[in-house]
Structures are given as C-alpha cells and as structure tokens.
Design an enzyme around this catalytic site. Structure first.
Site, PDB file in Angstrom:
ATOM      1  N   GLY A  95     -13.068 -10.553  -0.854  1.00 39.81           N
ATOM      2  CA  GLY A  95     -13.383 -10.458  -2.315  1.00 39.81           C
ATOM      3  C   GLY A  95     -11.879 -10.238  -3.271  1.00 39.81           C
ATOM      4  O   GLY A  95     -12.042  -9.595  -4.314  1.00 39.81           O
ATOM      5  N   TYR A  96     -11.021 -11.382  -2.954  1.00 40.95           N
ATOM      6  CA  TYR A  96      -9.716 -10.870  -3.478  1.00 40.95           C
ATOM      7  C   TYR A  96     -10.118 -11.888  -4.377  1.00 40.95           C
ATOM      8  O   TYR A  96     -10.047 -13.369  -4.268  1.00 40.95           O
ATOM      9  CB  TYR A  96      -8.704 -11.230  -2.409  1.00 40.95           C
ATOM     10  CG  TYR A  96      -8.350 -10.647  -1.385  1.00 40.95           C
ATOM     11  CD1 TYR A  96      -8.623  -8.866  -1.514  1.00 40.95           C
ATOM     12  CD2 TYR A  96      -7.443 -10.956  -0.164  1.00 40.95           C
ATOM     13  CE1 TYR A  96      -8.239  -8.613  -0.302  1.00 40.95           C
ATOM     14  CE2 TYR A  96      -7.310 -10.445   0.993  1.00 40.95           C
ATOM     15  CZ  TYR A  96      -7.647  -9.150   1.009  1.00 40.95           C
ATOM     16  OH  TYR A  96      -7.246  -7.461   2.117  1.00 40.95           O
ATOM     17  N   ALA A  97      -9.844 -11.142  -5.571  1.00 41.41           N
ATOM     18  CA  ALA A  97      -9.726 -12.156  -6.769  1.00 41.41           C
ATOM     19  C   ALA A  97     -10.842 -13.079  -6.721  1.00 41.41           C
ATOM     20  O   ALA A  97     -11.170 -13.318  -7.713  1.00 41.41           O
ATOM     21  CB  ALA A  97      -8.407 -12.973  -6.950  1.00 41.41           C
TER      22      ALA A  97
END
Length: 324
Positions: free
Chosen positions: A52-54
């Site tokens: 889910g990071y960036a």
C-alpha cells in the site's frame, strides 16, 4: 550494525530497519538509491515496505535497486499486505484471496521470487482470522515468504493469532508484530509487547521518532519542508503535536544536551533498547537525514536517563491507527 534475532525465530536482522513509506511519492528514486546505499554501508539489512505504500510505487523503486545498489541476499526484505488506497480512500482487506494476490503483485514489483518477511498490515474485523492466517501458511509453504508476521494488532488480537498458528504443527509461526512505539506512543507496553514476548514475536516499532516530533523540529513551529506541512502527513503528524508531547520533547532535548547527542539519537536509542523490541523502522526524506539516524549505533542511554524519560513520557494514551 548489530544484528538481532527476530522474535524466537532464526532470522537475524539489523537492529535498525529502513522504512520506505514515502519512496516513489515524496522520495524519488535518486534519493532512495542514496538512502539504501548509506543504510547498507552502515551494516543495515532490514528493508521494510508494503503493497500500500504509494500504491505499490515503493516496492517498484526497491525492485529497481535490488541487484544494483545491493545484492538480494544482503538484505532482509519485508513487505505487508492488507491496506490499499487504489480508489483514493483507505481500504482494508484481509481475505485469503486478496492477501495472496497482493503478495504475488508485490513479488512482481520487487522483482524477486520471495520475501524474507511478509506481514498482514492490519486487523480487519470482517475477515475470519483463520482465513487471514491461512494466507500466511500458503505463503510459507509455497516459498513466497520465508517468515510471516502481523502489523498493528492489539494485544488480544496478536495473542489469538499467534496461539492459533502454534496450535497445529505445520502452521507458519508468527515472527513479528509491527506497531507504533515511541516515547510519545507507549500504549503497546500494556498488552501488545507482553503478548509478543510470551509468544515469541519480535516487535518492529514504526514511527519510533513520534512521527518526526521527537527530533525537535517542531519545537518552535512547523518547517515548510516537514511532514507536518505536507498534505499527505499533516494530520498524521498533528496527532503528536500536543502539550504532553512538548514536555517529552523538551526532556529529550535536555537529555541530548547533557550527553552531547541529538534529540533524534536519544529518542531512537530509547525505543531500540526497550524490552521485546527487535528493530525500530526508521524513515527519512533524504539520505542526509538518514545518516543522522544511523549514528545511533554508537549510542547507549545511561540508566538514569532512561528512568527520567520513562517517567516524563508515561501515559495511558490509546495506540494510533496504522500508518497506511
């Protein structure tokens, strides 16, 4: 950099981990390359990211650097699944199908055939726990992950999950729980850390610098280039911009002045050496900022300073929401 075992497993990691939440968004590939090079040069091995990071771009950046900046077998690669913002809003999903498809997508972005540690990013109420955990078993049995863990689980949640996994031989034992933990966020000491210690899980603190507040950068205002001034992180950091936090930050600053350390070094050394902690996950906007964190390897707090910081930071505050 010193190495520690992750919980009761045989997996060794550096006692600081490099966080990559901003990579691919606020941290471009050039800065990410410099950060990774500095981290590895200092003896760091634990590299933490999440699907889910960036929206996956953090993993893509890492995938472009593995084999170039660092060899695959020189790092302990950790990622997470269960939180996304693909439709603009924060969504959670811990179903077996979603988690496994997310892991396969992560491996593709990272350009590897397995990760060393795969974690469920957050507890999801409407997902049957046994279904969520079966995805971890599948990941290990198929070679997609060497070890598995959880993230942002409360004490009873982590105890239930870890006990379930230990109940039947052949299930993948949980190696870790990644939670917010710092001088400004100590609620995990009540139940989460005792549960982890009792059940063989290492604690991986995220935001060990109190979302940046413990560096002292907000003592006189909000710098224009800080996370608190960013549209992505203003509310995230704002949670720790309180009167209580100010008292803690001033105590940290005084301790640093007496020791000849920075507030960052004081705060990071405190959480790094707490009972049950394996490795705080540190993040930085630039490689220069990261180097300021890596100096903590030479720091060990005197007992009287630890006791003073324990006293001023003691609180019944509730744990915060997952970072992504």
């Amino acid at each position: 950099m010193q190495q520690r075992y992750l919980g009761s497993t045989g997996l060794k990691v550096s006692r600081l981990g490099l966080g990559t939440m901003t990579w691919g968004r606020d941290t471009d590939e050039h800065e990410a390359r410099d950060q990774l090079a500095s981290f590895v040069e200092a003896g760091g091995t634990l590299l933490d990211t999440a699907a889910g990071y960036a929206n996956g771009d953090s993993e893509r950046v890492i995938g472009s650097l593995i084999g170039d900046v660092v060899k695959r077998d020189e790092i302990v690669l950790a990622t997470k699944a269960g939180i996304s913002r693909l439709r603009g809003e924060r969504e959670t999903n811990a179903s077996r199908g979603f988690l496994i498809s997310s892991l396969d997508a992560s491996l593709k972005r990272l350009k590897v055939d397995h990760v060393d540690l795969w974690q469920v990013h957050t507890w999801v109420d409407d997902a049957p726990l046994e279904e969520t955990l079966s995805a971890l078993d599948y990941a290990v049995s198929t070679g997609r992950a060497s070890y598995v863990g959880i993230s942002n689980y409360t004490g009873w949640q982590s105890a239930q999950a870890a006990t379930w996994q230990r109940a039947v031989p052949g299930r993948a034992v949980l190696a870790s729980n990644q939670v917010e933990y710092s001088l400004l966020s100590r609620a995990v000491e009540t139940e989460v850390i005792p549960a982890a210690q009792a059940l063989g899980m290492g604690i991986l603190p995220w935001s060990p610098l109190g979302r940046g507040v413990l560096t002292g950068k907000y003592r006189t205002g909000t710098p224009a280039d800080s996370r608190a001034a960013s549209p992505h992180f203003a509310s995230f950091v704002g949670r720790h911009l309180t009167e209580r936090s100010q008292r803690v930050v001033e105590a940290v600053a005084r301790a640093g002045e007496g020791l000849g350390w920075t507030p960052l070094e004081v705060s990071l050394a405190w959480v790094r050496d707490r009972p049950g902690v394996t490795a705080p996950i540190i993040g930085a906007r630039t490689a220069e900022q990261l180097k300021g964190s890596l100096t903590v390897e030479e720091c060990e707090l005197p007992n009287e300073i630890i006791e003073a910081l324990d006293d001023v930071s003691r609180s019944d505050a509730e744990p915060g929401q997952a970072e992504q």
